[in-house]
Design an enzyme around this catalytic site. Structure first.
Site, PDB file in Angstrom:
ATOM      1  N   ASP A  27       0.834  -1.203   0.000  1.00 16.99           N
ATOM      2  CA  ASP A  27       0.000   0.000   0.000  1.00 16.99           C
ATOM      3  C   ASP A  27       0.873   1.258   0.000  1.00 16.99           C
ATOM      4  O   ASP A  27       1.994   1.246   0.514  1.00 16.99           O
ATOM      5  CB  ASP A  27      -0.925  -0.025   1.242  1.00 16.99           C
ATOM      6  CG  ASP A  27      -2.070   0.960   1.125  1.00 16.99           C
ATOM      7  OD1 ASP A  27      -2.310   1.486   0.019  1.00 16.99           O
ATOM      8  OD2 ASP A  27      -2.733   1.196   2.145  1.00 16.99           O
ATOM      9  N   GLY A  30       0.042   5.422  -4.382  1.00 18.45           N
ATOM     10  CA  GLY A  30      -0.563   6.693  -4.779  1.00 18.45           C
ATOM     11  C   GLY A  30      -0.011   7.854  -3.967  1.00 18.45           C
ATOM     12  O   GLY A  30       0.335   8.908  -4.516  1.00 18.45           O
ATOM     13  N   ARG A  40      -0.450   9.082 -10.108  1.00 19.81           N
ATOM     14  CA  ARG A  40      -0.500   7.874  -9.271  1.00 19.81           C
ATOM     15  C   ARG A  40       0.213   6.694  -9.928  1.00 19.81           C
ATOM     16  O   ARG A  40       0.839   5.874  -9.247  1.00 19.81           O
ATOM     17  CB  ARG A  40      -1.966   7.500  -8.992  1.00 19.81           C
ATOM     18  CG  ARG A  40      -2.703   8.484  -8.106  1.00 19.81           C
ATOM     19  CD  ARG A  40      -4.164   8.066  -7.927  1.00 19.81           C
ATOM     20  NE  ARG A  40      -4.272   6.710  -7.442  1.00 19.81           N
ATOM     21  CZ  ARG A  40      -4.153   6.352  -6.155  1.00 19.81           C
ATOM     22  NH1 ARG A  40      -3.939   7.272  -5.238  1.00 19.81           N
ATOM     23  NH2 ARG A  40      -4.254   5.105  -5.803  1.00 19.81           N
ATOM     24  N   HIS A  44       2.800   3.258  -8.916  1.00 16.98           N
ATOM     25  CA  HIS A  44       2.638   1.826  -9.228  1.00 16.98           C
ATOM     26  C   HIS A  44       3.874   1.298  -9.977  1.00 16.98           C
ATOM     27  O   HIS A  44       4.303   0.164  -9.774  1.00 16.98           O
ATOM     28  CB  HIS A  44       1.375   1.600 -10.060  1.00 16.98           C
ATOM     29  CG  HIS A  44       0.109   1.954  -9.332  1.00 16.98           C
ATOM     30  ND1 HIS A  44      -0.130   1.571  -8.031  1.00 16.98           N
ATOM     31  CD2 HIS A  44      -0.990   2.669  -9.710  1.00 16.98           C
ATOM     32  CE1 HIS A  44      -1.318   2.037  -7.642  1.00 16.98           C
ATOM     33  NE2 HIS A  44      -1.848   2.704  -8.638  1.00 16.98           N
ATOM     34  N   SER A  72      -7.158  -5.962  -5.990  1.00 11.21           N
ATOM     35  CA  SER A  72      -8.288  -6.563  -5.274  1.00 11.21           C
ATOM     36  C   SER A  72      -9.546  -6.517  -6.136  1.00 11.21           C
ATOM     37  O   SER A  72      -9.625  -5.751  -7.112  1.00 11.21           O
ATOM     38  CB  SER A  72      -8.539  -5.828  -3.956  1.00 11.21           C
ATOM     39  OG  SER A  72      -9.239  -4.630  -4.197  1.00 11.21           O
ATOM     40  N   GLU A  74     -12.025  -5.083  -5.382  1.00 16.09           N
ATOM     41  CA  GLU A  74     -12.601  -3.744  -5.211  1.00 16.09           C
ATOM     42  C   GLU A  74     -11.830  -2.691  -6.020  1.00 16.09           C
ATOM     43  O   GLU A  74     -12.315  -1.566  -6.203  1.00 16.09           O
ATOM     44  CB  GLU A  74     -12.579  -3.340  -3.722  1.00 16.09           C
ATOM     45  CG  GLU A  74     -13.605  -4.074  -2.861  1.00 16.09           C
ATOM     46  CD  GLU A  74     -13.283  -5.543  -2.625  1.00 16.09           C
ATOM     47  OE1 GLU A  74     -12.102  -5.873  -2.407  1.00 16.09           O
ATOM     48  OE2 GLU A  74     -14.214  -6.371  -2.710  1.00 16.09           O
ATOM     49  N   ASN A  75     -10.624  -3.023  -6.495  1.00 18.19           N
ATOM     50  CA  ASN A  75      -9.805  -2.024  -7.193  1.00 18.19           C
ATOM     51  C   ASN A  75     -10.364  -1.607  -8.564  1.00 18.19           C
ATOM     52  O   ASN A  75      -9.932  -0.608  -9.137  1.00 18.19           O
ATOM     53  CB  ASN A  75      -8.356  -2.519  -7.368  1.00 18.19           C
ATOM     54  CG  ASN A  75      -7.544  -2.483  -6.087  1.00 18.19           C
ATOM     55  OD1 ASN A  75      -6.616  -3.277  -5.891  1.00 18.19           O
ATOM     56  ND2 ASN A  75      -7.868  -1.558  -5.180  1.00 18.19           N
ATOM     57  N   ARG A  78     -11.463   2.090  -9.273  1.00 20.69           N
ATOM     58  CA  ARG A  78     -10.522   3.194  -9.534  1.00 20.69           C
ATOM     59  C   ARG A  78     -10.714   3.756 -10.949  1.00 20.69           C
ATOM     60  O   ARG A  78     -11.324   3.106 -11.793  1.00 20.69           O
ATOM     61  CB  ARG A  78      -9.095   2.680  -9.351  1.00 20.69           C
ATOM     62  CG  ARG A  78      -8.857   2.291  -7.913  1.00 20.69           C
ATOM     63  CD  ARG A  78      -7.427   1.935  -7.645  1.00 20.69           C
ATOM     64  NE  ARG A  78      -7.278   1.665  -6.221  1.00 20.69           N
ATOM     65  CZ  ARG A  78      -6.174   1.884  -5.528  1.00 20.69           C
ATOM     66  NH1 ARG A  78      -5.102   2.361  -6.119  1.00 20.69           N
ATOM     67  NH2 ARG A  78      -6.129   1.619  -4.243  1.00 20.69           N
ATOM     68  N   SER A 206      -8.311  -5.206   4.626  1.00 20.13           N
ATOM     69  CA  SER A 206      -8.805  -4.945   3.265  1.00 20.13           C
ATOM     70  C   SER A 206      -9.139  -6.209   2.470  1.00 20.13           C
ATOM     71  O   SER A 206      -8.724  -6.351   1.317  1.00 20.13           O
ATOM     72  CB  SER A 206      -7.792  -4.083   2.494  1.00 20.13           C
ATOM     73  OG  SER A 206      -7.631  -2.840   3.126  1.00 20.13           O
ATOM     74  N   GLU A 217       0.914 -13.333  12.423  1.00 17.53           N
ATOM     75  CA  GLU A 217       1.394 -12.113  13.075  1.00 17.53           C
ATOM     76  C   GLU A 217       1.161 -10.953  12.115  1.00 17.53           C
ATOM     77  O   GLU A 217       1.389 -11.091  10.907  1.00 17.53           O
ATOM     78  CB  GLU A 217       2.898 -12.231  13.398  1.00 17.53           C
ATOM     79  CG  GLU A 217       3.217 -13.279  14.433  1.00 17.53           C
ATOM     80  CD  GLU A 217       2.599 -12.977  15.798  1.00 17.53           C
ATOM     81  OE1 GLU A 217       2.473 -11.795  16.169  1.00 17.53           O
ATOM     82  OE2 GLU A 217       2.219 -13.936  16.497  1.00 17.53           O
TER      83      GLU A 217
HETATM   84  C1  FPP Z   1      -2.020   0.144  -3.290  1.00 21.09           C
HETATM   85  O1  FPP Z   1      -1.523   1.460  -3.262  1.00 21.09           O
HETATM   86  C2  FPP Z   1      -1.440  -0.554  -4.420  1.00 21.09           C
HETATM   87  C3  FPP Z   1      -2.152  -1.139  -5.412  1.00 21.09           C
HETATM   88  C4  FPP Z   1      -3.609  -1.158  -5.468  1.00 21.09           C
HETATM   89  C5  FPP Z   1      -1.444  -1.805  -6.537  1.00 21.09           C
HETATM   90  C6  FPP Z   1      -0.268  -2.589  -6.114  1.00 21.09           C
HETATM   91  C7  FPP Z   1       0.528  -2.954  -7.293  1.00 21.09           C
HETATM   92  C8  FPP Z   1       1.865  -2.952  -7.325  1.00 21.09           C
HETATM   93  C9  FPP Z   1       2.707  -2.623  -6.158  1.00 21.09           C
HETATM   94  C10 FPP Z   1       2.571  -3.374  -8.541  1.00 21.09           C
HETATM   95  C11 FPP Z   1       2.239  -4.807  -8.802  1.00 21.09           C
HETATM   96  C12 FPP Z   1       3.144  -5.446  -9.693  1.00 21.09           C
HETATM   97  C13 FPP Z   1       2.825  -6.504 -10.462  1.00 21.09           C
HETATM   98  C14 FPP Z   1       3.865  -7.206 -11.157  1.00 21.09           C
HETATM   99  C15 FPP Z   1       1.439  -6.992 -10.624  1.00 21.09           C
HETATM  100  P1  FPP Z   1      -2.550   2.640  -3.470  1.00 21.09           P
HETATM  101  O2  FPP Z   1      -2.618   2.962  -4.922  1.00 21.09           O
HETATM  102  O3  FPP Z   1      -3.861   2.293  -2.846  1.00 21.09           O
HETATM  103  O4  FPP Z   1      -1.840   3.786  -2.684  1.00 21.09           O
HETATM  104  P2  FPP Z   1      -2.546   4.946  -1.854  1.00 21.09           P
HETATM  105  O5  FPP Z   1      -3.289   4.277  -0.737  1.00 21.09           O
HETATM  106  O6  FPP Z   1      -1.387   5.746  -1.369  1.00 21.09           O
HETATM  107  O7  FPP Z   1      -3.420   5.688  -2.805  1.00 21.09           O
END
Ligand code: FPP
Length: 256
Positions: A27, A30, A40, A44, A72, A74-75, A78, A206, A217
């Site tokens: 997490d 963004g 954002r 990523h 997820s 839920e994503n 976005r 989440s 843990e």
């Molecule tokens: C949460 O941060 C992150 C995600 C929803 C995406 C996670 C994906 C990656 C780290 C890359 C994955 C790589 C591969 C190879 C599939 P957020 O966007 O919710 O951050 P925020 O809470 O600060 O907005």
């Protein structure tokens, strides 16, 4: 790639108590980007590089399963541009990283509703699974279009169906029956994470592995995922090693 976890691993990490299954909620991508006045998706992109670093660090440490929450159920809420970018990441990631995974004997697996992903994303993931299927070291398990409530709902439906058809006796349903119907079934006795880590300071689960983390843990760190390093990872594993896992029982030295 060169990773300097070796010194930490040698000096402070108890090699006899490395968690077998580490799960991570990645997490803060963004917020990392926003702080830099970047879009954002820049977060990523950097987060994807962190996935490579932590995969290698975990493999080197002797972790057996690394489950990463990449997208997820839920994503999908976005903005379309962000979803499209996230859906393109597996293609970018695996096209450059599969040789490193094979060299390090890491196999790729996936949990989630993969068949609902765009065709190109499915192909990238399925190809990586196929290309690494003979690797016998760490399992790099991506949760993609994964949601724990949906997973449990699917399991309940399957179990109810078997009961209705008469292939399953309701009185025989136990915790193993549930385990056998979850997406983590293929992990066998490694399905339950020993430790769940979440980056970015948020302290929530989440909808991630709700059944499987019953005795995990939980470790929360303020660091945003793009800033996560092999050194931080090692320090959190050392923190895990300082915890006393009792699984509902008592510490062995407090038993009398
Ligand atoms: C949460 O941060 C992150 C995600 C929803 C995406 C996670 C994906 C990656 C780290 C890359 C994955 C790589 C591969 C190879 C599939 P957020 O966007 O919710 O951050 P925020 O809470 O600060 O907005």
């Amino acid at each position: 790639m060169v990773f300097n976890t070796k010194k930490i691993v040698t000096d402070q990490l108890d090699k006899t108590n490395v968690p077998e299954h580490v799960a991570i909620i990645m997490d803060g991508n963004g917020r990392w980007a926003k702080r830099r006045h970047l879009p954002r998706i820049a977060g990523h992109k950097k987060g994807m590089d962190t996935v490579k670093t932590i995969t290698m660090a975990a493999s080197e440490m002797g972790v057996k399963v690394l489950t990463l929450y990449a997208f997820s159920t839920e994503n999908w809420k976005r903005p379309t541009d962000e979803v499209n970018y996230l859906m393109s990441l597996p293609t970018t990631f695996f096209s450059s990283f599969v040789p490193d995974l094979i060299e390090n004997n890491v196999s790729v697996k996936v949990i989630g509703y993969v068949d609902q992903l765009p065709a190109a994303t499915q192909k990238a993931v399925n190809d990586a699974v196929e290309q690494t299927k003979d690797c016998t070291g760490m399992i790099l398990n991506f949760a993609l279009n994964y949601g724990s409530r949906a997973e449990i709902t699917t399991a309940v439906k399957e179990i109810a169906q078997e009961a209705a058809e008469g292939t399953l006796d309701v009185n025989q349903i136990n915790e193993q029956t549930i385990d056998q119907h979850l997406m983590t079934k293929f992990l066998g006795n490694l399905a339950a994470p020993d430790v769940l880590i979440r980056s970015s300071g948020e302290e929530r689960i989440s909808n991630f592995l709700l059944w499987q983390i019953a005795y995990s843990e939980l470790i929360f760190t303020d660091t945003y995922w793009p800033d996560f390093t092999a050194e931080l990872f090692a320090s959190l594993i050392i923190e895990y090693q300082g915890r006393h896992r009792r699984f509902g029982g008592l510490d062995p030295d407090k038993k009398e």
